[in-house]
Motif scaffolding. Sequence first.
Motif, PDB file in Angstrom:
ATOM      1  N   GLU A 125       0.824  -1.204   0.000  1.00  0.00           N
ATOM      2  CA  GLU A 125       0.000   0.000   0.000  1.00  0.00           C
ATOM      3  C   GLU A 125       0.865   1.264   0.000  1.00  0.00           C
ATOM      4  OE1 GLU A 125      -2.151  -3.460   1.243  1.00  0.00           O
ATOM      5  OE2 GLU A 125      -0.327  -2.574   2.111  1.00  0.00           O
TER       6      GLU A 125
ATOM      7  N   ALA B  33       2.816   1.575  -3.434  1.00  0.00           N
ATOM      8  CA  ALA B  33       1.928   2.032  -4.506  1.00  0.00           C
ATOM      9  C   ALA B  33       1.552   3.499  -4.324  1.00  0.00           C
ATOM     10  CB  ALA B  33       0.671   1.172  -4.547  1.00  0.00           C
ATOM     11  N   ALA B  34       1.352   3.922  -3.084  1.00  0.00           N
ATOM     12  CA  ALA B  34       0.974   5.317  -2.828  1.00  0.00           C
ATOM     13  C   ALA B  34       2.084   6.273  -3.261  1.00  0.00           C
ATOM     14  CB  ALA B  34       0.659   5.511  -1.348  1.00  0.00           C
TER      15      ALA B  34
ATOM     16  N   ASN C 285       2.278   6.148  -7.145  1.00  0.00           N
ATOM     17  CA  ASN C 285       1.129   6.845  -7.738  1.00  0.00           C
ATOM     18  C   ASN C 285       1.232   8.353  -7.571  1.00  0.00           C
ATOM     19  OD1 ASN C 285      -0.248   4.624  -8.805  1.00  0.00           O
ATOM     20  ND2 ASN C 285      -1.293   4.202  -6.871  1.00  0.00           N
TER      21      ASN C 285
ATOM     22  N   LYS D 190       0.626  -7.584  -5.420  1.00  0.00           N
ATOM     23  CA  LYS D 190      -0.255  -6.621  -4.762  1.00  0.00           C
ATOM     24  C   LYS D 190       0.089  -5.190  -5.174  1.00  0.00           C
ATOM     25  CE  LYS D 190      -1.336  -9.385  -0.653  1.00  0.00           C
ATOM     26  NZ  LYS D 190      -1.209  -9.473   0.822  1.00  0.00           N
ATOM     27  N   ILE D 191       1.380  -4.901  -5.311  1.00  0.00           N
ATOM     28  CA  ILE D 191       1.773  -3.565  -5.754  1.00  0.00           C
ATOM     29  C   ILE D 191       1.239  -3.313  -7.156  1.00  0.00           C
ATOM     30  CG2 ILE D 191       3.732  -2.091  -6.371  1.00  0.00           C
ATOM     31  CD1 ILE D 191       5.339  -3.624  -4.192  1.00  0.00           C
TER      32      ILE D 191
ATOM     33  N   ALA E 247      -1.261  -4.545  -8.567  1.00  0.00           N
ATOM     34  CA  ALA E 247      -2.718  -4.402  -8.583  1.00  0.00           C
ATOM     35  C   ALA E 247      -3.144  -2.991  -8.202  1.00  0.00           C
ATOM     36  CB  ALA E 247      -3.349  -5.412  -7.633  1.00  0.00           C
ATOM     37  N   SER E 248      -2.206  -2.211  -7.621  1.00  0.00           N
ATOM     38  CA  SER E 248      -2.542  -0.873  -7.135  1.00  0.00           C
ATOM     39  C   SER E 248      -1.864   0.253  -7.898  1.00  0.00           C
ATOM     40  CB  SER E 248      -2.165  -0.749  -5.642  1.00  0.00           C
ATOM     41  OG  SER E 248      -2.875  -1.695  -4.863  1.00  0.00           O
ATOM     42  N   THR E 249      -0.897  -0.082  -8.746  1.00  0.00           N
ATOM     43  CA  THR E 249      -0.232   0.966  -9.516  1.00  0.00           C
ATOM     44  C   THR E 249       0.345   0.403 -10.803  1.00  0.00           C
ATOM     45  OG1 THR E 249       1.427   2.738  -9.457  1.00  0.00           O
ATOM     46  CG2 THR E 249       2.035   0.664  -8.400  1.00  0.00           C
TER      47      THR E 249
ATOM     48  N   GLU F 130      -0.514   5.309   5.152  1.00  0.00           N
ATOM     49  CA  GLU F 130      -0.338   4.000   4.516  1.00  0.00           C
ATOM     50  C   GLU F 130       0.778   3.162   5.141  1.00  0.00           C
ATOM     51  OE1 GLU F 130      -1.638   7.002   1.382  1.00  0.00           O
ATOM     52  OE2 GLU F 130      -0.105   6.904   2.956  1.00  0.00           O
TER      53      GLU F 130
END
Length: 341
Positions: A44, A47-48, A51, A74-75, A77-79, A220
């Motif tokens: 999380e 990716a934050a 992004n 997982k990364i 999937a978020s970026t 995060e």
Amino acid sequence: MWWVLIGKSCRIQNGRVIKTAFTHLLGVDHPVALAGMGGGTSPELVAAVSNAGGLGILGASDSEAGTIRELIAKIRASTHKPFGVNLLLHGADDDQVRAVLDARPAMLSTAWSRDDQDLRAIFANAHDAGVKVMHMVPTAADATRAAEAGADVIVAQGTDGGGHIGLVGTAVIVPMVVREVDPVPVLAAGGIADGRGLAAMLAFGAAGVLVGTRFLATTESPLHETFKRAIVKSDGADTIVTDLADIMLGVDWPGAVERVARNRVVERWLGRANELRRRRGEVQGRMRDARRGGDFEEAIVYWGQSAGLIKEIVPAAQVVADMVAEAETILRERLPILVFE
């Protein structure tokens, strides 16, 4: 038009962004990277940061190969932005390295190698996989070794930082390493938490910054909320450089000491290294429980002197945006007026 600062290391166009050799190399918007802080990072948080236009870096040294693959998934999937994965070379095994390179992140971030490790071969394997390499060093001699081995980016880490560090201050090690490895881009690490730090490091010749403690105090961050609040309350003078934590944990980092919060468990064992080694199992278990439970006084907690600059817990994207905006203001408005014809 372009305004050129510090040779060719920093360019600002129409007040929008700061572009450096690092941002061009990685294809990121801002010269700000998340430090790969082991348990201090998460998909999380990575990716934050990515992004937000920086380079998020996952600390994966404590994860087995299968877990590394899951975390990278997982990364992703978020970026869709570039990100990196960090491995501490002195303890990394072939399976961990293979898991990272098979996943092909934008960057393999490495640090704390043993003298007998072949950096050239490790970096060449990454390049063969289409992955760039960033290596962190505490001395100019280590920087030369990494650059000669083919590192694409060097991180010059000062003793101001938290966790495992060398003994030279950031304001000294950064220009030393820049001079030593030019034209390889250098990121500055240690004691940087805001735009003033970013602007200063650009003035030293760095192409960006690697930031740890400031990103620990974000929404995060996986760090326990109690520890985040302790960072916010810190005056920057409540840490100690020691090898006590490594003795407690039974680990060996070649050439490193660590900066940790000076709390009750640290005070209890200072000067009692031999007894601590004898009682390691008992003490280590209690310490790990305290860390999981958010007991600040009985846990080993790593943070840097930049904690004294951190006054609130905010989203990682705000950290990146505020840092870049403040640095841009300094570079565009404050510094030019100091120079007269």
